[in-house]
Design a protein around this motif. Structure first.
Motif, PDB file in Angstrom:
ATOM      1  N   ARG A 198      -7.310   3.288  -0.499  1.00  0.00           N
ATOM      2  CA  ARG A 198      -6.893   5.541  -0.754  1.00  0.00           C
ATOM      3  C   ARG A 198      -8.033   5.954  -1.217  1.00  0.00           C
ATOM      4  O   ARG A 198      -9.192   5.635  -2.428  1.00  0.00           O
ATOM      5  CB  ARG A 198      -6.053   4.952  -1.669  1.00  0.00           C
ATOM      6  CG  ARG A 198      -5.680   5.783  -3.095  1.00  0.00           C
ATOM      7  CD  ARG A 198      -4.966   5.903  -3.317  1.00  0.00           C
ATOM      8  NE  ARG A 198      -4.076   4.473  -3.978  1.00  0.00           N
ATOM      9  CZ  ARG A 198      -2.522   4.304  -4.694  1.00  0.00           C
ATOM     10  NH1 ARG A 198      -3.121   4.036  -6.702  1.00  0.00           N
ATOM     11  NH2 ARG A 198      -2.153   3.119  -4.502  1.00  0.00           N
ATOM     12  N   ASP A 199      -8.417   7.224  -0.539  1.00  0.00           N
ATOM     13  CA  ASP A 199      -9.721   7.724  -1.407  1.00  0.00           C
ATOM     14  C   ASP A 199     -10.569   7.563  -0.519  1.00  0.00           C
ATOM     15  O   ASP A 199     -11.756   7.407  -1.235  1.00  0.00           O
ATOM     16  CB  ASP A 199      -9.360   8.589  -2.115  1.00  0.00           C
ATOM     17  CG  ASP A 199      -8.014   8.656  -2.030  1.00  0.00           C
ATOM     18  OD1 ASP A 199      -7.040  10.149  -1.680  1.00  0.00           O
ATOM     19  OD2 ASP A 199      -8.022   8.873  -4.186  1.00  0.00           O
ATOM     20  N   GLY A 200     -10.572   6.286   0.974  1.00  0.00           N
ATOM     21  CA  GLY A 200     -11.743   5.870   0.902  1.00  0.00           C
ATOM     22  C   GLY A 200     -12.234   4.464   0.534  1.00  0.00           C
ATOM     23  O   GLY A 200     -13.327   4.076   0.899  1.00  0.00           O
ATOM     24  N   LYS A 201     -11.442   4.559  -0.824  1.00  0.00           N
ATOM     25  CA  LYS A 201     -12.063   3.375  -1.215  1.00  0.00           C
ATOM     26  C   LYS A 201     -10.749   2.030  -1.171  1.00  0.00           C
ATOM     27  O   LYS A 201      -9.631   2.195  -1.274  1.00  0.00           O
ATOM     28  CB  LYS A 201     -12.332   3.392  -3.512  1.00  0.00           C
ATOM     29  CG  LYS A 201     -13.367   4.464  -3.624  1.00  0.00           C
ATOM     30  CD  LYS A 201     -13.041   4.892  -4.584  1.00  0.00           C
ATOM     31  CE  LYS A 201     -14.323   5.922  -4.960  1.00  0.00           C
ATOM     32  NZ  LYS A 201     -14.372   6.705  -6.556  1.00  0.00           N
ATOM     33  N   PRO A 202     -11.718   0.931  -1.259  1.00  0.00           N
ATOM     34  CA  PRO A 202     -10.354  -0.528  -1.156  1.00  0.00           C
ATOM     35  C   PRO A 202     -10.207  -0.447  -2.530  1.00  0.00           C
ATOM     36  O   PRO A 202     -10.468  -0.314  -3.448  1.00  0.00           O
ATOM     37  CB  PRO A 202     -11.375  -1.658  -1.335  1.00  0.00           C
ATOM     38  CG  PRO A 202     -12.678  -1.229  -1.344  1.00  0.00           C
ATOM     39  CD  PRO A 202     -12.844   0.571  -1.371  1.00  0.00           C
ATOM     40  N   LEU A 203      -8.673  -1.434  -2.358  1.00  0.00           N
ATOM     41  CA  LEU A 203      -7.970  -1.715  -3.595  1.00  0.00           C
ATOM     42  C   LEU A 203      -6.949  -2.258  -3.190  1.00  0.00           C
ATOM     43  O   LEU A 203      -5.952  -2.181  -1.901  1.00  0.00           O
ATOM     44  CB  LEU A 203      -7.038  -0.286  -3.906  1.00  0.00           C
ATOM     45  CG  LEU A 203      -6.243  -0.381  -5.340  1.00  0.00           C
ATOM     46  CD1 LEU A 203      -7.404  -0.624  -6.135  1.00  0.00           C
ATOM     47  CD2 LEU A 203      -5.470   1.509  -5.545  1.00  0.00           C
ATOM     48  N   THR A 204      -6.536  -3.228  -4.125  1.00  0.00           N
ATOM     49  CA  THR A 204      -5.421  -4.349  -3.922  1.00  0.00           C
ATOM     50  C   THR A 204      -4.081  -3.867  -5.065  1.00  0.00           C
ATOM     51  O   THR A 204      -3.993  -3.877  -6.347  1.00  0.00           O
ATOM     52  CB  THR A 204      -5.672  -6.027  -4.025  1.00  0.00           C
ATOM     53  OG1 THR A 204      -7.017  -6.161  -2.837  1.00  0.00           O
ATOM     54  CG2 THR A 204      -4.629  -6.505  -4.491  1.00  0.00           C
ATOM     55  N   VAL A 205      -2.912  -3.554  -4.117  1.00  0.00           N
ATOM     56  CA  VAL A 205      -1.690  -3.656  -5.389  1.00  0.00           C
ATOM     57  C   VAL A 205      -0.339  -4.430  -5.098  1.00  0.00           C
ATOM     58  O   VAL A 205      -0.197  -4.966  -3.474  1.00  0.00           O
ATOM     59  CB  VAL A 205      -1.134  -2.311  -5.086  1.00  0.00           C
ATOM     60  CG1 VAL A 205      -0.082  -1.612  -5.515  1.00  0.00           C
ATOM     61  CG2 VAL A 205      -2.098  -0.678  -4.261  1.00  0.00           C
ATOM     62  N   ASP A 206      -0.082  -5.270  -5.681  1.00  0.00           N
ATOM     63  CA  ASP A 206       0.788  -6.003  -6.458  1.00  0.00           C
ATOM     64  C   ASP A 206       2.027  -4.607  -6.059  1.00  0.00           C
ATOM     65  O   ASP A 206       2.234  -4.153  -7.593  1.00  0.00           O
ATOM     66  CB  ASP A 206       0.820  -7.075  -7.033  1.00  0.00           C
ATOM     67  CG  ASP A 206      -0.101  -7.881  -6.535  1.00  0.00           C
ATOM     68  OD1 ASP A 206      -0.810  -8.291  -6.429  1.00  0.00           O
ATOM     69  OD2 ASP A 206      -1.338  -8.212  -8.685  1.00  0.00           O
ATOM     70  N   VAL A 207       3.407  -5.230  -5.284  1.00  0.00           N
ATOM     71  CA  VAL A 207       4.612  -4.389  -5.594  1.00  0.00           C
ATOM     72  C   VAL A 207       5.325  -5.677  -5.066  1.00  0.00           C
ATOM     73  O   VAL A 207       5.354  -6.463  -4.601  1.00  0.00           O
ATOM     74  CB  VAL A 207       4.572  -3.839  -4.208  1.00  0.00           C
ATOM     75  CG1 VAL A 207       5.687  -3.106  -4.658  1.00  0.00           C
ATOM     76  CG2 VAL A 207       3.429  -2.862  -4.232  1.00  0.00           C
ATOM     77  N   GLN A 220      -4.273   3.877   3.205  1.00  0.00           N
ATOM     78  CA  GLN A 220      -4.042   2.932   4.404  1.00  0.00           C
ATOM     79  C   GLN A 220      -3.579   0.999   4.174  1.00  0.00           C
ATOM     80  O   GLN A 220      -4.299   0.641   3.706  1.00  0.00           O
ATOM     81  CB  GLN A 220      -5.129   2.781   5.067  1.00  0.00           C
ATOM     82  CG  GLN A 220      -5.231   1.878   6.819  1.00  0.00           C
ATOM     83  CD  GLN A 220      -6.537   2.744   7.079  1.00  0.00           C
ATOM     84  OE1 GLN A 220      -7.531   3.193   6.775  1.00  0.00           O
ATOM     85  NE2 GLN A 220      -7.659   1.274   7.770  1.00  0.00           N
ATOM     86  N   ILE A 221      -2.604   0.481   4.601  1.00  0.00           N
ATOM     87  CA  ILE A 221      -2.457  -0.961   4.616  1.00  0.00           C
ATOM     88  C   ILE A 221      -3.186  -1.346   5.573  1.00  0.00           C
ATOM     89  O   ILE A 221      -2.566  -1.545   7.080  1.00  0.00           O
ATOM     90  CB  ILE A 221      -0.954  -0.716   5.110  1.00  0.00           C
ATOM     91  CG1 ILE A 221      -0.251  -0.321   3.600  1.00  0.00           C
ATOM     92  CG2 ILE A 221      -0.860  -2.443   4.757  1.00  0.00           C
ATOM     93  CD1 ILE A 221       1.588  -0.617   4.116  1.00  0.00           C
ATOM     94  N   THR A 222      -4.531  -2.783   5.166  1.00  0.00           N
ATOM     95  CA  THR A 222      -4.932  -3.539   5.971  1.00  0.00           C
ATOM     96  C   THR A 222      -4.499  -5.084   6.450  1.00  0.00           C
ATOM     97  O   THR A 222      -4.451  -5.764   7.174  1.00  0.00           O
ATOM     98  CB  THR A 222      -6.036  -3.274   5.525  1.00  0.00           C
ATOM     99  OG1 THR A 222      -6.336  -3.936   4.087  1.00  0.00           O
ATOM    100  CG2 THR A 222      -7.285  -1.803   5.511  1.00  0.00           C
ATOM    101  N   LYS A 223      -4.208  -5.135   5.026  1.00  0.00           N
ATOM    102  CA  LYS A 223      -3.416  -6.542   4.570  1.00  0.00           C
ATOM    103  C   LYS A 223      -2.105  -6.874   3.880  1.00  0.00           C
ATOM    104  O   LYS A 223      -2.236  -6.196   2.317  1.00  0.00           O
ATOM    105  CB  LYS A 223      -4.622  -7.248   4.583  1.00  0.00           C
ATOM    106  CG  LYS A 223      -5.743  -7.865   4.895  1.00  0.00           C
ATOM    107  CD  LYS A 223      -6.629  -8.652   4.470  1.00  0.00           C
ATOM    108  CE  LYS A 223      -8.294  -8.261   5.048  1.00  0.00           C
ATOM    109  NZ  LYS A 223      -9.241  -9.418   4.417  1.00  0.00           N
TER     110      LYS A 223
END
Length: 347
Positions: free
Chosen positions: A196-205, A162-165
């Protein structure tokens, strides 16, 4: 035995042999016939088709029935020649090339999985359409549907994220995500905040050039977060064509009184979250199924009207619809006997 008698015996044996061969000879066709009809206001195997909790609902009457198409044949259960011939002469059956239903590029399992996914998506869109029509606020969630192989998002973002920001800025729709990516030059990094799977995560792409700007190589989709629970139970029915009838059933249960006025109405059509009605396949078989189930009115997607009027069964009134709102207004007009009721007309 006379020559004539021998000829008759041989001809009879040949006929039997050909008939026997025809009974088992597979042909690359599928026979489509009227399938089950389910009332969205009723129950299937003792369970309500539509159940709502967390919000007030109202008793109703009449029927808002979805219609389906059954098929015989396919790659794992080929149609035999005699069944195909019977289908060709039966006005209630359509015999179509196997590839129409089962393209050679996909497996039967993949077709069935796609139908299930389309049904799930249709239920979400139908709920959103009904709540939007009732002006009940819903939350739109942007998710990663898939990533493209050998693109920067491959292996970093996952289907279901789920993309939030984007770069720290909250987004509300798919266009907002795309705009955030396009702000970067090819080769630059985009920061995605995801759940992801209910947990917030920051991903650089990273980004690459594509479609006239920067892309990361992902396909996005939308889901909805509703303020109360709406569950749909239709058993083994698949595909998106029941969307309109789901939305009308939900709408009816959330509003006082009986939308249909107690009459039996059937229909078909895909639905979008903003209420647009789209065309479907198997219109002839679906109309027959509706009539056989006792419906007197059939809500017909506008793009299916030309085909529908050519084969509409006696006693079934075709009502042309392009949106859910138009369908609601048409049913209101039918119930009250006043107002405009758009009809399918002969081309």
């Amino acid at each position: 035995m006379s020559r004539r008698g021998l000829t008759l015996v041989v001809a009879g044996l040949l006929t039997l042999a050909l008939g026997g061969a025809g009974a088992v000879l597979p042909v690359p066709y599928v026979a489509l016939s009227p399938g089950p009809t389910e009332d969205t206001l009723g129950s299937v195997k003792g369970k309500p088709v539509i159940s709502i909790s967390g919000h007030e609902t109202y008793p109703t009457s009449g029927k808002l029935s979805l219609v389906t198409v059954a098929y015989q044949g396919g790659p794992t259960a080929h149609l035999d020649l005699l069944t195909a011939l019977r289908g060709w002469v039966d006005p209630n059956v359509a015999v179509v090339p196997e590839e129409t239903i089962f393209p050679k590029t996909v497996t039967v399992k993949e077709v069935e999985e796609q139908n299930t996914q389309e049904m799930t998506g249709s239920q979400q869109d139908a709920t959103a359409a009904a709540l939007n029509e009732l002006k009940i606020p819903i939350e739109t969630i942007i998710v990663v549907a898939s990533t493209q192989k050998n693109r920067p998002a491959d292996g970093k973002l996952r289907p279901g994220d789920q993309i939030t920001k984007v770069d720290g800025t909250a987004i509300r729709d798919v266009d907002g995500v795309a705009a955030g990516v396009r702000k970067h030059k090819p080769g630059e990094q985009v920061k995605f905040d995801v759940i992801r799977d209910g947990k917030p995560l920051t991903v650089d792409v990273g980004t690459v050039e594509g479609n006239g700007g920067s892309i990361v190589g992902m396909v996005m989709g939308t889901r909805f977060k509703f303020p109360f629970n709406v569950n749909v139970n239709v058993g083994d029915v698949g595909g998106p064509s029941a969307g309109l009838m789901f939305s009308l059933g939900i709408y009816d249960k959330l509003t006082p009184g009986a939308l249909t006025g107690g009459t039996s109405i059937a229909g078909t059509g895909t639905i979008t979250a903003d209420g647009k009605v789209g065309p479907i396949g198997g219109i002839q078989q679906k109309m027959i199924g509706a009539r056989d189930a006792g419906a007197t009115v059939f809500l017909t997607p506008a793009d299916n009207c030309d085909d529908a009027v050519r084969s509409v069964p006696d006693g079934l009134r075709l009502v042309r619809v392009t949106t859910m709102r138009e369908a609601v207004h048409a049913i209101d007009a039918l119930r009250t006997g006043s107002g405009n009721i758009p009809a399918c007309k002969a081309p």
